[in-house]
Design a protein around this motif. Structure first.
Motif, PDB file in Angstrom:
ATOM      1  N   SER A 231       0.761  -1.241   0.000  1.00  0.00           N
ATOM      2  CA  SER A 231       0.000   0.000   0.000  1.00  0.00           C
ATOM      3  C   SER A 231       0.799   1.304   0.000  1.00  0.00           C
ATOM      4  CB  SER A 231      -0.965   0.020   1.197  1.00  0.00           C
ATOM      5  OG  SER A 231      -0.234   0.074   2.413  1.00  0.00           O
ATOM      6  N   PRO A 232       2.069   1.344   0.453  1.00  0.00           N
ATOM      7  CA  PRO A 232       2.703   2.664   0.595  1.00  0.00           C
ATOM      8  C   PRO A 232       2.731   3.459  -0.707  1.00  0.00           C
ATOM      9  CG  PRO A 232       4.294   0.894   1.125  1.00  0.00           C
ATOM     10  CD  PRO A 232       2.954   0.264   0.950  1.00  0.00           C
ATOM     11  N   GLN A 233       3.029   2.782  -1.823  1.00  0.00           N
ATOM     12  CA  GLN A 233       3.128   3.503  -3.099  1.00  0.00           C
ATOM     13  C   GLN A 233       1.765   4.000  -3.558  1.00  0.00           C
ATOM     14  OE1 GLN A 233       4.339   0.420  -2.477  1.00  0.00           O
ATOM     15  NE2 GLN A 233       6.550   0.490  -2.776  1.00  0.00           N
ATOM     16  N   ALA A 234       0.699   3.331  -3.124  1.00  0.00           N
ATOM     17  CA  ALA A 234      -0.653   3.771  -3.498  1.00  0.00           C
ATOM     18  C   ALA A 234      -1.003   5.072  -2.774  1.00  0.00           C
ATOM     19  CB  ALA A 234      -1.668   2.678  -3.160  1.00  0.00           C
ATOM     20  N   PHE A 235      -0.728   5.116  -1.489  1.00  0.00           N
ATOM     21  CA  PHE A 235      -1.006   6.344  -0.736  1.00  0.00           C
ATOM     22  C   PHE A 235      -0.132   7.491  -1.246  1.00  0.00           C
ATOM     23  CE2 PHE A 235      -2.618   3.251   2.449  1.00  0.00           C
ATOM     24  CZ  PHE A 235      -3.863   3.816   2.673  1.00  0.00           C
TER      25      PHE A 235
ATOM     26  N   CYS B 222      -8.087  -6.579  -2.160  1.00  0.00           N
ATOM     27  CA  CYS B 222      -6.936  -6.298  -1.306  1.00  0.00           C
ATOM     28  C   CYS B 222      -5.697  -6.454  -2.173  1.00  0.00           C
ATOM     29  CB  CYS B 222      -6.920  -7.293  -0.135  1.00  0.00           C
ATOM     30  SG  CYS B 222      -5.443  -7.212   0.912  1.00  0.00           S
ATOM     31  N   GLY B 223      -4.688  -5.689  -1.903  1.00  0.00           N
ATOM     32  CA  GLY B 223      -3.437  -5.820  -2.643  1.00  0.00           C
ATOM     33  C   GLY B 223      -2.693  -7.053  -2.202  1.00  0.00           C
ATOM     34  N   ASP B 224      -3.319  -8.197  -2.432  1.00  0.00           N
ATOM     35  CA  ASP B 224      -2.768  -9.458  -1.965  1.00  0.00           C
ATOM     36  C   ASP B 224      -3.490 -10.591  -2.679  1.00  0.00           C
ATOM     37  OD1 ASP B 224      -1.142 -10.366   0.781  1.00  0.00           O
ATOM     38  OD2 ASP B 224      -2.491 -11.854  -0.073  1.00  0.00           O
ATOM     39  N   SER B 225      -2.725 -11.507  -3.245  1.00  0.00           N
ATOM     40  CA  SER B 225      -3.356 -12.510  -4.101  1.00  0.00           C
ATOM     41  C   SER B 225      -4.287 -13.467  -3.343  1.00  0.00           C
ATOM     42  CB  SER B 225      -2.291 -13.298  -4.857  1.00  0.00           C
ATOM     43  OG  SER B 225      -1.404 -13.899  -3.952  1.00  0.00           O
ATOM     44  N   HIS B 226      -4.042 -13.683  -2.062  1.00  0.00           N
ATOM     45  CA  HIS B 226      -4.900 -14.623  -1.330  1.00  0.00           C
ATOM     46  C   HIS B 226      -6.227 -14.035  -0.863  1.00  0.00           C
ATOM     47  CE1 HIS B 226      -1.142 -16.901  -1.396  1.00  0.00           C
ATOM     48  NE2 HIS B 226      -1.989 -17.872  -1.637  1.00  0.00           N
ATOM     49  N   THR B 227      -6.566 -12.877  -1.415  1.00  0.00           N
ATOM     50  CA  THR B 227      -7.879 -12.289  -1.178  1.00  0.00           C
ATOM     51  C   THR B 227      -8.983 -13.246  -1.611  1.00  0.00           C
ATOM     52  OG1 THR B 227      -6.818 -10.185  -1.597  1.00  0.00           O
ATOM     53  CG2 THR B 227      -9.206 -10.174  -1.603  1.00  0.00           C
ATOM     54  N   SER B 228      -8.639 -14.185  -2.471  1.00  0.00           N
ATOM     55  CA  SER B 228      -9.611 -15.202  -2.901  1.00  0.00           C
ATOM     56  C   SER B 228     -10.242 -15.927  -1.709  1.00  0.00           C
ATOM     57  CB  SER B 228      -8.923 -16.214  -3.816  1.00  0.00           C
ATOM     58  OG  SER B 228      -7.812 -16.800  -3.180  1.00  0.00           O
ATOM     59  N   THR B 229      -9.570 -15.935  -0.571  1.00  0.00           N
ATOM     60  CA  THR B 229     -10.084 -16.576   0.654  1.00  0.00           C
ATOM     61  C   THR B 229     -11.539 -16.186   0.953  1.00  0.00           C
ATOM     62  OG1 THR B 229      -7.858 -16.261   1.544  1.00  0.00           O
ATOM     63  CG2 THR B 229      -9.567 -16.917   3.116  1.00  0.00           C
ATOM     64  N   HIS B 230     -11.830 -14.898   0.803  1.00  0.00           N
ATOM     65  CA  HIS B 230     -13.120 -14.349   1.249  1.00  0.00           C
ATOM     66  C   HIS B 230     -14.298 -14.836   0.401  1.00  0.00           C
ATOM     67  CE1 HIS B 230     -10.738 -11.494   3.741  1.00  0.00           C
ATOM     68  NE2 HIS B 230      -9.882 -11.657   2.747  1.00  0.00           N
ATOM     69  N   GLY B 231     -13.985 -15.434  -0.739  1.00  0.00           N
ATOM     70  CA  GLY B 231     -15.038 -15.990  -1.591  1.00  0.00           C
ATOM     71  C   GLY B 231     -15.780 -17.137  -0.927  1.00  0.00           C
ATOM     72  N   ALA B 232     -15.217 -17.678   0.162  1.00  0.00           N
ATOM     73  CA  ALA B 232     -15.876 -18.751   0.905  1.00  0.00           C
ATOM     74  C   ALA B 232     -17.235 -18.315   1.426  1.00  0.00           C
ATOM     75  CB  ALA B 232     -14.991 -19.190   2.067  1.00  0.00           C
ATOM     76  N   PHE B 233     -17.458 -16.991   1.501  1.00  0.00           N
ATOM     77  CA  PHE B 233     -18.716 -16.448   2.020  1.00  0.00           C
ATOM     78  C   PHE B 233     -19.682 -16.058   0.905  1.00  0.00           C
ATOM     79  CE2 PHE B 233     -15.745 -16.238   5.374  1.00  0.00           C
ATOM     80  CZ  PHE B 233     -16.473 -16.364   6.546  1.00  0.00           C
TER      81      PHE B 233
ATOM     82  N   ILE C 209      -5.392  -7.558  -6.053  1.00  0.00           N
ATOM     83  CA  ILE C 209      -5.100  -6.503  -7.025  1.00  0.00           C
ATOM     84  C   ILE C 209      -3.671  -5.996  -6.810  1.00  0.00           C
ATOM     85  CG2 ILE C 209      -7.510  -5.761  -7.316  1.00  0.00           C
ATOM     86  CD1 ILE C 209      -7.046  -3.572  -5.247  1.00  0.00           C
ATOM     87  N   GLY C 210      -3.159  -5.282  -7.792  1.00  0.00           N
ATOM     88  CA  GLY C 210      -1.842  -4.663  -7.671  1.00  0.00           C
ATOM     89  C   GLY C 210      -1.937  -3.315  -6.982  1.00  0.00           C
ATOM     90  N   THR C 211      -0.779  -2.719  -6.750  1.00  0.00           N
ATOM     91  CA  THR C 211      -0.749  -1.455  -6.006  1.00  0.00           C
ATOM     92  C   THR C 211      -1.405  -0.300  -6.770  1.00  0.00           C
ATOM     93  OG1 THR C 211       1.175  -2.181  -4.771  1.00  0.00           O
ATOM     94  CG2 THR C 211       0.820   0.183  -4.891  1.00  0.00           C
ATOM     95  N   SER C 212      -1.272  -0.275  -8.098  1.00  0.00           N
ATOM     96  CA  SER C 212      -1.951   0.776  -8.868  1.00  0.00           C
ATOM     97  C   SER C 212      -3.452   0.691  -8.662  1.00  0.00           C
ATOM     98  CB  SER C 212      -1.658   0.633 -10.360  1.00  0.00           C
ATOM     99  OG  SER C 212      -0.294   0.803 -10.614  1.00  0.00           O
ATOM    100  N   GLU C 213      -3.949  -0.546  -8.580  1.00  0.00           N
ATOM    101  CA  GLU C 213      -5.385  -0.720  -8.368  1.00  0.00           C
ATOM    102  C   GLU C 213      -5.788  -0.379  -6.930  1.00  0.00           C
ATOM    103  OE1 GLU C 213      -6.813  -4.021 -11.555  1.00  0.00           O
ATOM    104  OE2 GLU C 213      -5.418  -4.733 -10.031  1.00  0.00           O
ATOM    105  N   VAL C 214      -4.883  -0.611  -5.993  1.00  0.00           N
ATOM    106  CA  VAL C 214      -5.156  -0.191  -4.614  1.00  0.00           C
ATOM    107  C   VAL C 214      -5.398   1.320  -4.603  1.00  0.00           C
ATOM    108  CG1 VAL C 214      -4.156   0.078  -2.296  1.00  0.00           C
ATOM    109  CG2 VAL C 214      -3.849  -2.084  -3.537  1.00  0.00           C
ATOM    110  N   GLU C 215      -4.531   2.028  -5.299  1.00  0.00           N
ATOM    111  CA  GLU C 215      -4.676   3.487  -5.381  1.00  0.00           C
ATOM    112  C   GLU C 215      -6.004   3.863  -6.049  1.00  0.00           C
ATOM    113  OE1 GLU C 215      -1.296   5.396  -7.191  1.00  0.00           O
ATOM    114  OE2 GLU C 215      -2.395   7.266  -7.534  1.00  0.00           O
ATOM    115  N   HIS C 216      -6.336   3.106  -7.083  1.00  0.00           N
ATOM    116  CA  HIS C 216      -7.565   3.367  -7.820  1.00  0.00           C
ATOM    117  C   HIS C 216      -8.799   3.180  -6.931  1.00  0.00           C
ATOM    118  CE1 HIS C 216     -10.680   2.862 -10.898  1.00  0.00           C
ATOM    119  NE2 HIS C 216      -9.878   3.487 -11.715  1.00  0.00           N
TER     120      HIS C 216
END
Ligand code: SF4
Lengths: 195, 473
Positions: free
Chosen positions: B38-42, B127-138, B145-152
């Motif tokens: 996240s630092p580069q996004a902020f 989330c800027g993290d590939s294992h965000t897929s975890t939350h699909g369990a719900f 996403i990548g950092t540019s997308e975090v900024e977006h």
């Protein structure tokens, strides 16, 4: 972002499949809070020996591939971690285009966001390019986004596919956020409809 | 009349705008942030003078860099310290809630999202993290996403996305005792490959999936990215609602009833078409152990390290040769003869309470093999607290295991928890890439009960042969 259309340069053949982003830029270099300066750490564990000297067996350390602008690799390039540090490192090192039979989704997207050209070509075409880049010293390719072609200096050429939206995005060097903010009225209407 | 998939229903409801033939502008309901991506996004926001559109929809924690030993002192690594402090400052400046090191909710970002009830059915979560897929369990659409997308997302609360295809993975039948969610997902990846789901969102279904607990479903969805998938999803059901009820950020009162009604509508209609389908029978699945350097390189516990001639594709054969060289393994070696130096029980894949309960049940009354290092790192401070209330920490400590503070730890070794060159580790995490747990380190991916049993024996063992009590169903 800088617009990008043509990339001409030496092709470095990285003879591996499933190159993951942990290899492209190992975690010990993710602690920086800037976007710049990652190039010196690119492929760190492959490029350097334990004592910090260059590993002479690694392709990017062969003198003939110094200054390469195009990276060639096998299937599923850029899998694993979503770290955008991977395209930052590749670009900072000097790569502007990457050619492979397939890419991992997040990495592909991250390349586009950083004005780099990920080019998908059929496996047998990639195999041909591997042969040439390995056999002919100083083998160069030109990637032309506008005409969606790749050609070498000996008259060989091939077409490639790219999503038209991504193409425009790269060629015009668009600012994503600016683009989105043009739809402010729609975003606001959506938020209101959600309650 | 063909029906619609859960994915399509969710996607369609999120589209803010879409031009013909263009990607869709999707509204993002939840955004999770950690210190590394996240630092580069902020910084980007600051450079362009932009703010955060909906700070109340973004939540931050510190997990990748944190020490898992005593945290009362300052963080020793100056660069880690700077990254952590940068996140603190960014959260303060932009008004984002941070679950900091001293928070009872600190933990791995994909463990705390569900724990807090931030993760809910029907939402888009990134989330800027590939294992965000975890939350699909719900039944959320959750992707990294990548950092540019975090900024977006910070600036606009939206993202441009091309619509992925939908991949049905159906797991029928019933699994045998000793076979866990981890073994199911590893065998799926072994079967379809690490790029098998590229460009798709996987919907996991079938009775073997329905029978899983929420925590087990998270293990499955977590490793969707290891199969190359954008996201994994499971239809929300009574177990989902039960899990979320009374979580700190779940809807309350009448809002809860309305939410459950809405969530019940989020299912794949009979007759809906998938772009791709694969079916597995859970009763065919054995405990899995990875032998190579990507998560598709797995074998049954009763199997052996493969001979590279078995691979027809020359590129794959070469990958396997390299992998065996890196892993220091000889073709034909029975998996059960592989000896270990270290065991790591942790990560967003397998460090939730049920994982620790199951591992502790294997360990209880036994001792770690001599000369083996065993680390147990709970996924969050809440998991740690709950485990301690059940006395699991004592079970682990009596067996000679280390009991740590929560964080990513040796899953990626950004903090001091790393392997040395050549060190061989059984790990409940999700990636066995070269150097992932430390340069030259050799990782074998397994389930928590397989890891626990390996710690006792000092080598891999078939957990099915142990006389397990009912806690390890
Ligand atoms: S536990 Fe491992 S995989 Fe999960 S978020 Fe942390 S580093 Fe990533």
């Amino acid at each position: 972002m800088e617009p990008i259309n043509k990339v001409k340069g030496i092709v470095a053949p990285l003879d591996r499949a499933n190159v993951d982003t942990d290899q492209i830029i190992p975690k010990q270099f993710l602690k920086r809070i800037e976007r710049t300066g990652f190039g010196e750490f690119l492929f760190f564990d492959w490029r350097f020996n334990e004592d910090g000297t260059e590993n002479p067996d690694f392709v990017l350390n062969h003198p003939r591939y110094k200054g390469a602008a195009i990276l060639l690799a096998w299937d599923n390039f850029g899998g694993g971690s979503s770290r955008e540090h991977a395209p930052w490192a590749l670009k900072d090192y000097g790569f502007l285009a990457i050619i492979a039979p397939s890419f991992a989704d997040i990495f592909y997207n991250n390349c586009i966001k950083n004005g780099m050209l990920p080019v998908t070509l059929p496996k047998d075409t990639v195999a041909k390019l591997f042969e040439r880049a390995q056999e002919r010293e100083g083998y160069e390719l030109t990637v032309d986004l506008e005409s969606q072609t790749i050609k070498d200096d000996e008259g060989w050429a091939v077409q490639f596919e790219i999503d038209p939206f991504k193409k425009t995005y790269l060629m015009e060097g668009l600012d994503d956020i600016y683009l989105t903010l043009q739809h402010e009225d729609k975003i606001r209407a959506y938020e209101e409809s959600m309650g | 009349m063909s029906g619609t998939t859960m994915f399509e229903k969710l996607w369609n409801a999120q589209v803010v705008h879409q031009g013909p033939g263009k990607p869709a502008l999707l509204y993002i309901n939840r955004h999770l942030v950690h210190e590394v991506t996240s630092p580069q996004a902020f910084e980007g926001l600051r450079l362009t003078g932009r703010g955060v559109r909906r700070p109340e929809l973004t939540f931050a924690t510190i997990d990748h860099n944190v020490p898992t030993t005593d945290r009362s002192g300052p963080i020793k690594d100056p660069i880690s310290k700077k990254q952590i402090e940068t996140l603190r400052e960014n959260c303060r400046e932009f008004g984002i809630e941070l679950f900091d090191l001293d928070s009872p909710h600190q933990g791995i970002v994909h463990v705390i999202g569900p724990e807090l009830g931030i993760t809910q059915p029907g939402v888009t979560l990134v989330c800027g993290d590939s294992h965000t897929s975890t939350h699909g369990a719900f039944g959320a659409l959750a992707f990294g996403i990548g950092t540019s997308e975090v900024e977006h997302v910070l600036a606009t609360q939206c993202l441009w996305q091309s619509r992925p295809k939908v991949f049905e993975i159906k797991v029928v039948g019933a699994r045998h005792k000793g076979v866990t969610a981890k073994d199911i997902i590893l065998s799926i990846i072994g079967r379809i490959g690490t790029a098998g789901a590229t460009g798709t969102v996987i919907e996991y279904r079938g009775e073997a999936i329905e029978s899983l607990s929420m925590e087990e479903r998270m293990t499955i969805c977590n490793m969707t990215i290891e199969a190359g998938g954008r996201a994994g999803m499971i239809v929300p059901d009574e177990k989902t609602f039960e899990y979320l009820k009374d979580k700190p950020r779940s809807p309350k009162g009448r809002g809860w009833d309305e939410a459950v009604e809405r969530w019940k509508g989020l299912r794949t209609d009979d007759g809906a078409q998938f772009d791709k389908s694969v079916e597995l029978d859970a009763s065919d699945i054995a405990p899995q152990v990875s032998w190579g350097t990507n998560p598709g390189m797995v074998a049954d516990i009763t199997g052996a390290v493969p001979f590279t001639e078995e691979f027809d594709d020359p590129v794959e054969r070469k990958s396997a040769e390299r992998a065996l060289e890196y892993m220091g393994l000889k073709p034909g070696t029975p998996i059960m003869e592989i000896k270990l130096d270290t065991v790591f029980i942790g990560s967003c894949t397998n460090a939730r309470l049920e994982d620790l309960i199951a591992a502790a049940a294997v360990v209880k009354g036994r001792k770690a093999a001599p000369n083996i290092r065993v680390m147990v790192v709970p996924g969050s401070q809440l998991v740690k607290l709950q485990a301690e209330e059940l006395g699991l920490d004592r079970v682990f400590k009596e067996a000679g295991f280390e009991w740590r503070e929560s964080g990513c730890s040796m899953c990626l070794g950004m903090n001091p928890d790393i392997l040395s060159p050549g060190e061989r580790c059984a790990s409940t995490s999700n990636r066995n890439f070269e150097g992932r747990q430390g340069k030259g380190g050799r990782t074998h991916l397994v389930s928590p009960i397989m890891a626990a049993a390996a710690a006792i024996e000092g080598r891999f063992v078939d957990i099915r042969e142990w006389n397990l009590n009912d806690e390890i169903e």
